[in-house]
Design a protein around this motif. Structure first.
Motif, PDB file in Angstrom:
ATOM      1  N   TYR A  67     -33.724  -6.403 -15.638  1.00  0.00           N
ATOM      2  CA  TYR A  67     -34.652  -5.397 -16.046  1.00  0.00           C
ATOM      3  C   TYR A  67     -35.890  -5.272 -15.025  1.00  0.00           C
ATOM      4  O   TYR A  67     -36.113  -6.276 -14.335  1.00  0.00           O
ATOM      5  CB  TYR A  67     -35.525  -5.816 -17.290  1.00  0.00           C
ATOM      6  CG  TYR A  67     -34.342  -5.975 -18.303  1.00  0.00           C
ATOM      7  CD1 TYR A  67     -34.056  -4.774 -19.314  1.00  0.00           C
ATOM      8  CD2 TYR A  67     -33.814  -7.395 -18.680  1.00  0.00           C
ATOM      9  CE1 TYR A  67     -33.294  -5.100 -20.339  1.00  0.00           C
ATOM     10  CE2 TYR A  67     -33.119  -7.291 -19.769  1.00  0.00           C
ATOM     11  CZ  TYR A  67     -32.437  -6.272 -20.610  1.00  0.00           C
ATOM     12  OH  TYR A  67     -31.772  -6.214 -21.698  1.00  0.00           O
ATOM     13  N   THR A  78     -40.683  -1.557 -18.715  1.00  0.00           N
ATOM     14  CA  THR A  78     -39.680  -1.006 -18.252  1.00  0.00           C
ATOM     15  C   THR A  78     -39.785   0.804 -18.208  1.00  0.00           C
ATOM     16  O   THR A  78     -40.706   1.100 -18.983  1.00  0.00           O
ATOM     17  CB  THR A  78     -38.393  -1.162 -18.857  1.00  0.00           C
ATOM     18  OG1 THR A  78     -38.412  -0.653 -20.335  1.00  0.00           O
ATOM     19  CG2 THR A  78     -37.939  -2.778 -18.802  1.00  0.00           C
ATOM     20  N   ASP A  80     -38.062   2.484 -19.914  1.00  0.00           N
ATOM     21  CA  ASP A  80     -38.050   2.974 -21.198  1.00  0.00           C
ATOM     22  C   ASP A  80     -39.071   2.231 -22.257  1.00  0.00           C
ATOM     23  O   ASP A  80     -38.794   2.200 -23.676  1.00  0.00           O
ATOM     24  CB  ASP A  80     -36.760   3.012 -21.753  1.00  0.00           C
ATOM     25  CG  ASP A  80     -35.931   1.487 -21.897  1.00  0.00           C
ATOM     26  OD1 ASP A  80     -36.449   0.575 -21.229  1.00  0.00           O
ATOM     27  OD2 ASP A  80     -34.849   1.154 -22.265  1.00  0.00           O
ATOM     28  N   GLN A  81     -40.026   1.763 -21.734  1.00  0.00           N
ATOM     29  CA  GLN A  81     -41.313   1.323 -22.714  1.00  0.00           C
ATOM     30  C   GLN A  81     -41.026  -0.306 -23.186  1.00  0.00           C
ATOM     31  O   GLN A  81     -41.512  -0.684 -24.239  1.00  0.00           O
ATOM     32  CB  GLN A  81     -41.687   1.984 -23.592  1.00  0.00           C
ATOM     33  CG  GLN A  81     -42.055   3.453 -23.177  1.00  0.00           C
ATOM     34  CD  GLN A  81     -43.416   3.257 -22.119  1.00  0.00           C
ATOM     35  OE1 GLN A  81     -44.356   2.670 -22.108  1.00  0.00           O
ATOM     36  NE2 GLN A  81     -43.112   3.790 -20.809  1.00  0.00           N
ATOM     37  N   GLN A  82     -39.815  -1.104 -22.611  1.00  0.00           N
ATOM     38  CA  GLN A  82     -39.727  -2.360 -23.245  1.00  0.00           C
ATOM     39  C   GLN A  82     -40.491  -3.234 -22.520  1.00  0.00           C
ATOM     40  O   GLN A  82     -40.827  -3.187 -21.232  1.00  0.00           O
ATOM     41  CB  GLN A  82     -38.205  -2.790 -22.859  1.00  0.00           C
ATOM     42  CG  GLN A  82     -37.176  -1.897 -23.622  1.00  0.00           C
ATOM     43  CD  GLN A  82     -35.893  -2.602 -23.302  1.00  0.00           C
ATOM     44  OE1 GLN A  82     -35.249  -3.497 -23.949  1.00  0.00           O
ATOM     45  NE2 GLN A  82     -35.052  -1.796 -22.578  1.00  0.00           N
ATOM     46  N   GLU A  83     -41.147  -4.287 -23.482  1.00  0.00           N
ATOM     47  CA  GLU A  83     -42.169  -4.989 -22.836  1.00  0.00           C
ATOM     48  C   GLU A  83     -41.721  -6.201 -22.144  1.00  0.00           C
ATOM     49  O   GLU A  83     -40.814  -7.013 -22.875  1.00  0.00           O
ATOM     50  CB  GLU A  83     -43.232  -5.375 -23.812  1.00  0.00           C
ATOM     51  CG  GLU A  83     -44.685  -5.833 -23.389  1.00  0.00           C
ATOM     52  CD  GLU A  83     -44.507  -7.220 -23.269  1.00  0.00           C
ATOM     53  OE1 GLU A  83     -45.234  -7.875 -22.489  1.00  0.00           O
ATOM     54  OE2 GLU A  83     -44.029  -7.925 -23.976  1.00  0.00           O
ATOM     55  N   ARG A  86     -41.362  -9.723 -24.472  1.00  0.00           N
ATOM     56  CA  ARG A  86     -40.423  -9.575 -25.473  1.00  0.00           C
ATOM     57  C   ARG A  86     -38.920  -9.867 -25.170  1.00  0.00           C
ATOM     58  O   ARG A  86     -38.181 -10.423 -25.627  1.00  0.00           O
ATOM     59  CB  ARG A  86     -40.463  -8.232 -26.167  1.00  0.00           C
ATOM     60  CG  ARG A  86     -41.567  -7.914 -27.169  1.00  0.00           C
ATOM     61  CD  ARG A  86     -41.564  -6.650 -27.878  1.00  0.00           C
ATOM     62  NE  ARG A  86     -42.807  -6.406 -28.633  1.00  0.00           N
ATOM     63  CZ  ARG A  86     -42.758  -6.120 -29.968  1.00  0.00           C
ATOM     64  NH1 ARG A  86     -41.725  -5.955 -30.449  1.00  0.00           N
ATOM     65  NH2 ARG A  86     -43.608  -5.902 -30.682  1.00  0.00           N
ATOM     66  N   LEU A  87     -38.660  -9.121 -23.734  1.00  0.00           N
ATOM     67  CA  LEU A  87     -37.258  -9.252 -23.114  1.00  0.00           C
ATOM     68  C   LEU A  87     -37.063 -10.769 -22.652  1.00  0.00           C
ATOM     69  O   LEU A  87     -36.038 -11.457 -22.654  1.00  0.00           O
ATOM     70  CB  LEU A  87     -37.197  -8.246 -22.030  1.00  0.00           C
ATOM     71  CG  LEU A  87     -37.061  -6.919 -22.664  1.00  0.00           C
ATOM     72  CD1 LEU A  87     -36.980  -6.013 -21.488  1.00  0.00           C
ATOM     73  CD2 LEU A  87     -35.662  -6.833 -23.511  1.00  0.00           C
TER      74      LEU A  87
END
Length: 102
Positions: A67, A78, A80-83, A86-87
């Protein structure tokens, strides 16, 4: 964000990760070599987090995938707004370690 701010934010992020792993007694080894921060597990597997200065990005690689994150709105996100945290938490769980980065 300029380059100096980028490096400060990455260093703060890496310090927070290491602090949380220690406070939660997670049995891993953390190591920083230049632009790479690695989390190593007893079985030899790793999560690798590295900074990409030319792009002002933080990259996360684990067995769940890779990522790319940019720092915006107070968080590493990211496209696509992934934090990031959290990942990272999901990646730690995939290696059998339950961590809360809240």
């Amino acid at each position: 964000m300029n380059t100096a701010e980028f490096h400060r934010q990455v260093e703060t992020t890496w310090a927070y990760i290491e602090e949380q792993l220690e406070q939660q007694a997670i049995d891993v080894d953390c190591d920083t070599q230049g632009s790479v921060f690695s989390i190593s597990f007893e079985n030899g597997q790793q999560i690798v987090i590295n900074k990409q200065e030319p792009l002002l990005e933080l990259w996360l690689a684990s067995k769940l995938g890779g990522y790319h994150f940019k720092y915006r709105d107070g968080a590493w996100l990211t496209n696509d707004q992934q934090e990031f945290f959290r990942l990272l938490q999901a990646a730690m769980a995939a290696y059998g370690e339950q961590v809360d980065f809240a």
